[in-house]
Design a protein around this motif. Structure first.
Motif, PDB file in Angstrom:
ATOM      1  N   SER A 218      -7.811 -49.880 -36.150  1.00  9.91           N
ATOM      2  CA  SER A 218      -7.175 -50.850 -37.053  1.00  9.91           C
ATOM      3  C   SER A 218      -6.916 -52.165 -36.334  1.00  9.91           C
ATOM      4  CB  SER A 218      -5.873 -50.267 -37.604  1.00  9.91           C
ATOM      5  OG  SER A 218      -5.174 -51.224 -38.375  1.00  9.91           O
ATOM      6  N   GLN A 222      -8.639 -55.846 -37.113  1.00 10.17           N
ATOM      7  CA  GLN A 222      -7.827 -57.017 -37.454  1.00 10.17           C
ATOM      8  C   GLN A 222      -7.946 -58.119 -36.411  1.00 10.17           C
ATOM      9  OE1 GLN A 222      -3.882 -56.159 -39.409  1.00 10.17           O
ATOM     10  NE2 GLN A 222      -4.388 -54.052 -38.811  1.00 10.17           N
ATOM     11  N   ALA A 234      -8.889 -52.977 -42.448  1.00  7.01           N
ATOM     12  CA  ALA A 234      -8.256 -51.901 -41.688  1.00  7.01           C
ATOM     13  C   ALA A 234      -7.842 -50.763 -42.608  1.00  7.01           C
ATOM     14  CB  ALA A 234      -7.041 -52.438 -40.930  1.00  7.01           C
TER      15      ALA A 234
END
Length: 689
Positions: A218, A222, A234
């Motif tokens: 994630s 990002q 994500a």
């Protein structure tokens, strides 16, 4: 009389070969029966029901073509009842029975975002000051408010903070969503918040490899794709929604695009299909595998591995488990040269999910997921079987499939969504028609490619293209959500409406022959009952901090601030919409923290705070007094203070010709494991007489 007994036999025999999908339905009936109880059954009875169910299944093997299905149905009901109860006992854990303030220590096992848009941490290995380990909750959930400085939540890190904790709250109104039950199966024994900085006590240790991998991926996504598009990416790739903004989530919900966030059948199917196509095409490029290897089966096996990896990285919620089971069933069918998609596969997925998580039956995610899947498979099976009708050009097939699937899925999930979330998206079909193809053709393939490019540090190339698709979806959601009438509030139905509607839908989808049209009758009945839903004239929060009185303009609330979740839920259930502040403007009289309103011949008095409660010393028989602090007025009024409300839970009253009709949350939900040990509640007496 003989004909009377022959008729059910002929019906069962006519459905031979199509009865397996009903197994999940009967298992669900048993599970639903357990959750509908108002008194917790003995553990011995749960084991007995599970044992009888097992014996019934064994007996059905030699019971014949008519009696066998009947025994299987009864056995599955018994198994569902027993398994749900035993699961509830297995997840039992300590729950706080008081408001705690002090140091909270624990290990981070989940990171998400609360309804107030605050980062929220779930902790295990909890340590609370001056509390014995056997009384300490197994897990607590804390929302982080205020300035947290440089603290960044890390999976597996042990932290310490000073905060507030209390027991999970019950239903905000009788018959409403019971958060205590939801928290019980999550093993959440306390929820709360902190406004103080969180301190790192120990860095992440070994273990929790999947959780750490999710958060790592994630963060990597990002870092390569900024803003809301990166947070969206994500969520799609890892199931981590902790960076999604509240306004973005609301726009997606208002346009019926929130399902694009949930890793469910759409994402799993797109991922598996993309990997299958790439592997098959790649193997066909070389002459050796093209002529000597079972290319299609190898591609299906590779897609199965990819789907399993996606399941692990996504966090494995119920919708994702269902999607993986469906995808795995289809891929295994390809490997075994069997039919890939059928109602049998849907039933198998439902059986596995319900056996592993019986409590999922009462969750909106399970209901919406299987409603959409069952309806889609049933409709496309009918379309495939039909040989009549106009032959459309081949290029129109994808367009027609998209329109049909969006319409069917929307119609199937709309009643569930309206019942649970009290709103309907007017332009959801339009939003899905212009967004779902972008998700399939651009977002998911680029997400897979980004993961493959990460070892080389080149994921930003794929993420940039993925971001274009996500920006388009966010643009569609924001623009359509701003259209006039994009969201219509819907009044909450009575608890029995949705099961009746589901029964009709299941008959319509699963029954074979013209008899399926009989499902229209319970569906029509459910809709008629829904339209006759009557909202309470008076609602009282279980804390005594908020009161709602129904007026011609909507529900009037006794406070403009505080108890926001309760206020929003009441207004949504009423089907009026609006905000707490606007609803508070409808309250006729508030003076010195004493709110007064009239419902028929009854005056409602809400005492807000200790000062207002102490100053109120006398009442009359035509008054209902609600207080957020202890109060003991002299007179024959009916009083609901924190002590009384602790026994009753939230309270709803209707004004009838014969007087007030009252229901309490305790009366509706009963005394169950998640409500604590204790005898059944006694009948209410009027306090102060």
């Amino acid at each position: 009389m003989a004909r009377f007994f022959l008729w059910p036999q002929s019906v069962i025999l006519a459905q031979r070969g199509f009865l397996f999908p009903w197994t999940a339905v009967f298992l669900a009936i048993g599970i639903g029966g357990y959750f509908a109880l108002r008194v917790e059954p003995p553990v011995a009875l749960l084991w007995l029901m599970l044992g009888l169910g097992g014996l019934g299944l064994i007996a059905a093997l030699r019971a014949g073509a008519v009696l066998g299905p009947v025994l299987i149905a009864l056995a599955l009901i018994a198994c569902g009842y027993g398994s749900a109860g035993l699961r509830a006992h297995w997840t039992a854990g300590p729950v706080l029975d008081f408001r705690y303030y002090g140091p909270i220590e624990g290990r981070i096992v989940a990171i998400d975002r609360s309804g107030s848009d605050a980062v929220r941490l779930t902790l295990d290995r909890v340590v609370l000051e001056r509390m014995a380990p056997e009384r300490t909750p197994a897990r607590v959930r804390v929302s982080l408010h205020g300035d947290q400085g440089f603290f960044q939540p890390s999976p597996g890190a042990t932290i310490i903070l000073t905060g507030h904790l209390s027991a999970p709250g019950g239903a905000v109104e009788p018959g409403g969503f019971d958060f205590k039950r939801h928290a019980w199966f999550l093993r959440l024994g306390g929820i709360g918040y902190t406004r103080n900085p969180v301190l790192l006590l120990e860095p992440p240790g070994p273990g929790q490899a999947i959780f750490k991998a999710r958060i790592w991926l994630s963060n990597r996504v990002q870092a390569g794709l900024k803003g809301e598009a990166g947070a969206f990416a994500a969520a799609v790739m890892t199931g981590d929604r902790s960076s999604m903004g509240r306004d973005t989530l609301q726009a997606l919900r208002d346009t019926n695009l929130a399902h694009l966030l949930a890793i469910s059948g759409l994402h799993m199917g797109l991922l598996a299909g993309f990997v299958f196509a790439v592997l098959r095409f790649g193997l066909l490029l070389h002459p050796v595998p093209r002529h000597a290897w079972p290319v299609k089966k190898l591609a299906a096996l590779g897609a199965l591995v990819a789907a399993f990896g996606y399941l692990l990285l996504s966090g494995g919620n119920v919708a994702t488990e269902r999607a993986f089971i469906m995808a795995a069933t289809a891929l295994c069918a390809l490997i075994l040269d069997r039919r890939a998609i059928s109602l049998r596969a849907v039933a198998m997925a439902a059986l596995i999910v319900l056996v592993l998580h019986p409590q999922a039956l009462v969750s909106p995610g399970f209901q919406m997921s299987f409603a959409a899947t069952t309806a889609l498979v049933a409709v496309f099976e009918q379309v495939t079987r039909s040989k009549s009708g106009r032959s459309w050009p081949r290029w129109t097939a994808p367009v027609l499939s998209l329109v049909l699937s969006s319409a069917v899925a929307g119609l199937a999930t709309a009643p569930v969504g309206m019942a649970h979330f009290n709103q309907a998206s007017s332009y959801g079909l339009i939003a899905n028609l212009v967004s779902v193809p972008v998700m399939g053709l651009l977002v998911v393939p680029m997400g897979v490619l980004a993961v493959l490019l990460m070892p080389f540090g080149l994921e930003h190339l794929a993420l940039a293209i993925m971001g274009l698709g996500l920006d388009w979806i966010l643009f569609v959601a924001d623009r359509i959500a701003g259209w006039s009438g994009a969201v219509r509030p819907v009044v909450a139905p009575a608890p029995h409406v949705l099961p009746i509607l589901a029964l009709g839908g299941l008959i319509l989808c699963l029954w074979q022959g013209r008899g399926r049209l009989a499902g229209l009758a319970p569906m029509a009945l459910a809709i008629a009952l829904w339209t006759q839903s009557e909202r309470p004239a008076l609602l009282i929060a279980d804390s005594g901090t908020l009161v709602g009185v129904m007026t011609d303009q909507g529900r009037a609330l006794s406070r403009a601030k505080g108890s926001g979740f309760i206020a929003d839920t009441w207004l949504e259930n009423d089907g009026f919409g609006g905000t707490q502040a606007s609803a508070a403007g409808l309250w006729p009289q508030i003076h010195d923290r004493v709110a007064r309103a009239q419902i028929g011949p009854i005056e409602v008095v809400h005492l807000q705070g200790k000062v207002a409660a102490r100053s109120f010393d006398r009442c009359s028989a035509d008054q209902i007094v609600i207080a957020s602090a202890e109060v003991a007025p002299r007179g024959p009024c009916r009083v609901f203070d924190p002590d009384r409300l602790k026994q009753t839970g939230s309270v709803a009253l209707w004004l009838r010709d014969t007087g007030l009709d009252m229901k309490t949350a305790t009366q509706v939900s009963g005394r169950r494991l998640w409500h604590g040990e204790g005898p059944a509640p006694k009948r209410l007496a009027q306090k102060g007489q």
